[in-house]
Design an enzyme around this catalytic site. Structure first.
Site, PDB file in Angstrom:
ATOM      1  N   ARG A 187      33.581  24.150  39.069  1.00 42.29           N
ATOM      2  CA  ARG A 187      32.608  23.666  37.965  1.00 42.29           C
ATOM      3  C   ARG A 187      32.771  22.190  37.747  1.00 42.29           C
ATOM      4  O   ARG A 187      33.662  21.503  37.997  1.00 42.29           O
ATOM      5  CB  ARG A 187      33.411  24.531  36.733  1.00 42.29           C
ATOM      6  CG  ARG A 187      33.216  25.872  36.454  1.00 42.29           C
ATOM      7  CD  ARG A 187      31.620  26.313  36.602  1.00 42.29           C
ATOM      8  NE  ARG A 187      31.469  27.915  36.507  1.00 42.29           N
ATOM      9  CZ  ARG A 187      31.290  28.308  37.645  1.00 42.29           C
ATOM     10  NH1 ARG A 187      31.018  27.798  38.611  1.00 42.29           N
ATOM     11  NH2 ARG A 187      30.970  29.636  37.348  1.00 42.29           N
TER      12      ARG A 187
ATOM     13  N   HIS B 163      24.101  23.941  43.369  1.00 43.86           N
ATOM     14  CA  HIS B 163      24.575  25.101  42.847  1.00 43.86           C
ATOM     15  C   HIS B 163      24.268  26.403  43.537  1.00 43.86           C
ATOM     16  O   HIS B 163      24.103  27.245  43.161  1.00 43.86           O
ATOM     17  CB  HIS B 163      24.538  25.397  41.646  1.00 43.86           C
ATOM     18  CG  HIS B 163      25.555  25.903  40.807  1.00 43.86           C
ATOM     19  ND1 HIS B 163      25.987  25.509  39.366  1.00 43.86           N
ATOM     20  CD2 HIS B 163      26.355  26.860  41.081  1.00 43.86           C
ATOM     21  CE1 HIS B 163      26.872  26.570  39.394  1.00 43.86           C
ATOM     22  NE2 HIS B 163      27.187  27.355  40.199  1.00 43.86           N
TER      23      HIS B 163
END
Length: 305
Positions: free
Chosen positions: A220, A268
């Site tokens: 993250r 991502h």
């Protein structure tokens, strides 16, 4: 009129048709509306929007491993929340070692030379004997660790407790983070986004890394202080960073990360959710839900994972 034996499921995903086709059960009523559905199979960001509209499920099954949008303080928490586990470790390992091996064996350089019809070998090293440090020791980290072992690397982990976990050679508690970082030729963070992990990799932590280290952030974005990272790269404190996750996505067009020669940036994509695999786990949990059994992969709202 709905059959009382049916389970109403809201499909809050970018591709609800794919999930609808895969579910394919006569006792499931699937729709794109969360208004009356007791179960949501949902991407966290889309589910958060529905929660803010006043809808709420009895059980929300995230199609992702990360559930950060659902941890917002303005959202309810009086429902069961599960995520997907056990699917992303192999994909994360492939991502990490694709980049490591590409750098190590100069593959981009040789691709450029091919276009120039240039025959010029370059010396290279080996992963064998290098030390990989993983922030996190859960399922994803264990897959990466096993892959590293296959390349002959030493593997250290960092977790909250420091409890021993196979196949790590040693696991440090987070209170000894700097001691672990000092040994890392390769550092990979797979940590979730929590209050405890926010900017864990700050200027003080990055200063502990060897100057030839490569940093991966595939967990993250909040774990890494990007200002501190840029300073470490520009000062020669850190050799390379491979970044797939960010505090703000997409990364702004004026971010220095885009053009930085020591940064590899991807949008991502290190480990995506394949509907076929998600539905397989969801179907098992749905059977548990109908029987009134405990659901697998429950999220602890206090911890955020």
């Amino acid at each position: 009129m709905r059959n009382s034996n049916m389970t109403a499921i809201a499909l809050l995903t970018q591709d609800p048709n794919a999930y609808h086709a895969l579910l394919g059960q006569s006792d499931i009523e699937a729709s794109a509306s969360p208004a009356e559905a007791e179960v949501w199979l949902a991407e966290p960001a889309l589910a958060a929007e529905a929660l803010r509209q006043g809808y709420k499920p009895r059980w929300l099954a995230s199609t992702y491993a990360g559930v950060d949008p659902l941890m917002a303080t303005d959202l309810p928490r009086d429902y069961q929340l599960t995520n997907i586990r056990g699917l992303f470790g192999p994909l994360m390992a492939q991502y990490v070692f694709a980049h490591l091996l590409s750098q190590l064996r100069h593959l981009p350089r040789y691709a450029a030379q091919q276009q120039q019809t240039l025959w010029q070998p370059h010396p290279y090293g080996t992963l064998e004997g290098q030390t990989l440090v993983l922030l996190g020791t859960g399922d994803i980290a264990q897959h990466i660790a096993r892959a590293a072992k296959g390349f002959g690397m030493a593997v250290l982990g960092v977790s909250r407790s420091g409890a021993d976990v196979a196949p790590f050679d040693r696991v440090y508690p987070v209170t000894q983070l700097h001691q672990a970082l000092a040994q890392a030729q390769v550092l990979v963070s797979v940590l979730p986004a929590t209050g405890d992990t926010h900017h864990l990799l700050n200027s003080e932590a990055l200063a502990c890394l060897p100057k030839d280290a490569t940093l991966f952030n595939v967990g993250r974005g909040n774990v890494l202080d990007l200002d501190a990272l840029l300073m470490a790269l520009d000062s020669g404190q850190l050799a390379q960073a491979v970044l797939d996750v960010f505090e703000q996505e997409p990364v702004s067009a004026d971010s220095p990360l885009w053009q930085h020669p020591q940064v590899t940036l991807t949008p991502h994509i290190a480990a995506t959710s394949f509907p076929e695999q998600v539905v397989s786990q969801f179907a098992d949990n749905l059977a548990r839900y109908r029987r009134g059994d405990d659901l697998q992969h429950r999220i602890d709202f206090q911890r955020g994972y």
